[in-house]
Design an enzyme around this catalytic site. Structure first.
Site, PDB file in Angstrom:
ATOM      1  CB  SER A 297      -0.902  -0.018   1.242  1.00 34.69           C
ATOM      2  OG  SER A 297      -1.684   1.148   1.288  1.00 34.69           O
TER       3      SER A 297
ATOM      4  N   GLY B  69      -0.160   4.479  -0.102  1.00 31.11           N
ATOM      5  CA  GLY B  69      -0.903   5.675   0.271  1.00 31.11           C
ATOM      6  C   GLY B  69      -1.582   6.305  -0.933  1.00 31.11           C
TER       7      GLY B  69
ATOM      8  N   GLY C 263      -6.575   1.459   4.732  1.00 29.85           N
ATOM      9  CA  GLY C 263      -5.883   0.196   4.500  1.00 29.85           C
ATOM     10  C   GLY C 263      -6.763  -1.006   4.775  1.00 29.85           C
ATOM     11  CG  ASP C 264      -8.270  -1.525   8.546  1.00 33.13           C
ATOM     12  OD1 ASP C 264      -7.188  -2.143   8.517  1.00 33.13           O
ATOM     13  OD2 ASP C 264      -8.570  -0.733   9.454  1.00 33.13           O
TER      14      ASP C 264
END
Length: 326
Positions: A234, A236, A265-266
């Protein structure tokens, strides 16, 4: 059914203030509380996508009781969307299979500066978990694996849980033939990746800590060589980088957005897991993950995703294919 594991659940408290100024008093403009911890956040998004989800992990004390009460009454996100939009999936239930512990579930406090959109986060450490409580969790987890299509192991470890705990849970999932995604950091990630999870989803900083490299493509390949079958980094606002047995892809949102990144992120994990169990191609899994993550940043409520933004973003996520992974 998709199983999510949150060993360090939390009662998430979010306070909104007009402007956050250090060393001063603030009048809170709005406040919310919800069941939290990374795996519970993942489950909430999965349910909104129409996937039946079971959550396990630890909960205890008065805070844990509030968490479970909120979890039991959790209305799936956009519950009315199906009536207005036939394309929207029917929300699915989230089932509580948490293990009760003697200690008090932690709280996380997010203070959102409404002037800038910036968030200041305060995270308590969590309850001390005993050996017997850990054994009870492992027993319940192995029972739940028998009905699971996929499992996500998410977040930090509470005090009392050894750093190899996720490695144990990964091995159990692999023995049961259940695809497993690991989303943690530090030494638990280092130990867990050696157990060969199907996927890991580190952010750029976690990836650098794991591999010693801050060049995303090199670090992602290195992480895969350490044991994970697939690595989804990830990045961002720059999207996601996927190194998998089937190839290498870069997925980018159509534009950078401003907002609260809490839970983004989840939401990406939920996108990856739902895509896996639906049999989507890697590009389509990544499109979903990036669109959900970006729509979470745009949501006025921390940790939720803006469904209208998600549906508008999904076809516009850019996919760039690189050479296949070795």
């Amino acid at each position: 059914m998709i199983l999510t594991v949150t060993l360090n659940t939390a009662l998430d408290l979010t306070y909104g203030v007009p402007k956050l100024v250090p060393h001063t008093s603030h009048r809170v403009g709005d406040m919310s509380e919800r069941p939290g911890g990374k795996g519970l956040n993942v489950a909430r998004v999965l349910a909104a996508l129409g996937h039946e989800t079971v959550v396990t992990g630890f909960a205890g004390g008065s805070t844990g009781a509030v968490l479970r009460e909120l979890l039991a009454g959790l209305p799936p996100q956009d519950a009315d969307a199906g009536a207005e939009n036939s394309a929207a999936p029917t929300p699915a239930p989230v089932t509580d299979a948490l293990v009760t512990v003697a200690g008090n579930t932690r709280r996380t406090i997010a203070v959102v500066d409404r002037a800038t959109g910036d968030t200041t986060q305060l995270n308590e450490p969590g309850p001390l978990v005993t050996t017997d409580e850990w054994s009870a969790l492992k027993g319940r987890y192995e029972e739940l694996l028998t009905g699971a299509d996929a499992v996500a192991l998410c977040g930090s470890l509470p005090p009392g849980i050894h750093v190899g705990a996720y490695a144990e849970l990964v091995r159990s999932a692999r023995a049961a033939g259940v695809p497993v995604l690991l989303d943690t950091s530090g030494e638990p990630l280092r130990r867990g990746i050696a157990a060969r999870p199907d996927l890991i989803k580190p952010n750029a900083e976690e990836l650098a800590q794991l591999t010693g490299s801050r060049e995303p493509l090199r670090a992602t390949h290195d992480a895969r060589r350490r044991g994970a079958h697939g690595v989804i980094a990830s990045l961002g606002p720059d999207g996601m980088l996927a190194v998998t047995p089937d190839g290498v892809w870069r997925a980018s949102p159509p534009a950078k957005v401003l907002g609260n990144p809490t839970g983004a992120g989840d939401s990406a994990v939920a996108g990856l897991l739902s895509g896996l169990v639906e049999g989507l191609s890697w590009p389509d899994r990544l499109r979903r993950a990036v669109a959900l993550s970006t729509a979470t940043v745009l949501s006025p409520t921390a940790g939720d995703f803006d469904r209208a933004a998600y549906e508008e973003l999904l076809p516009r996520v850019g996919i760039e294919e690189h050479t296949p992974a070795a």
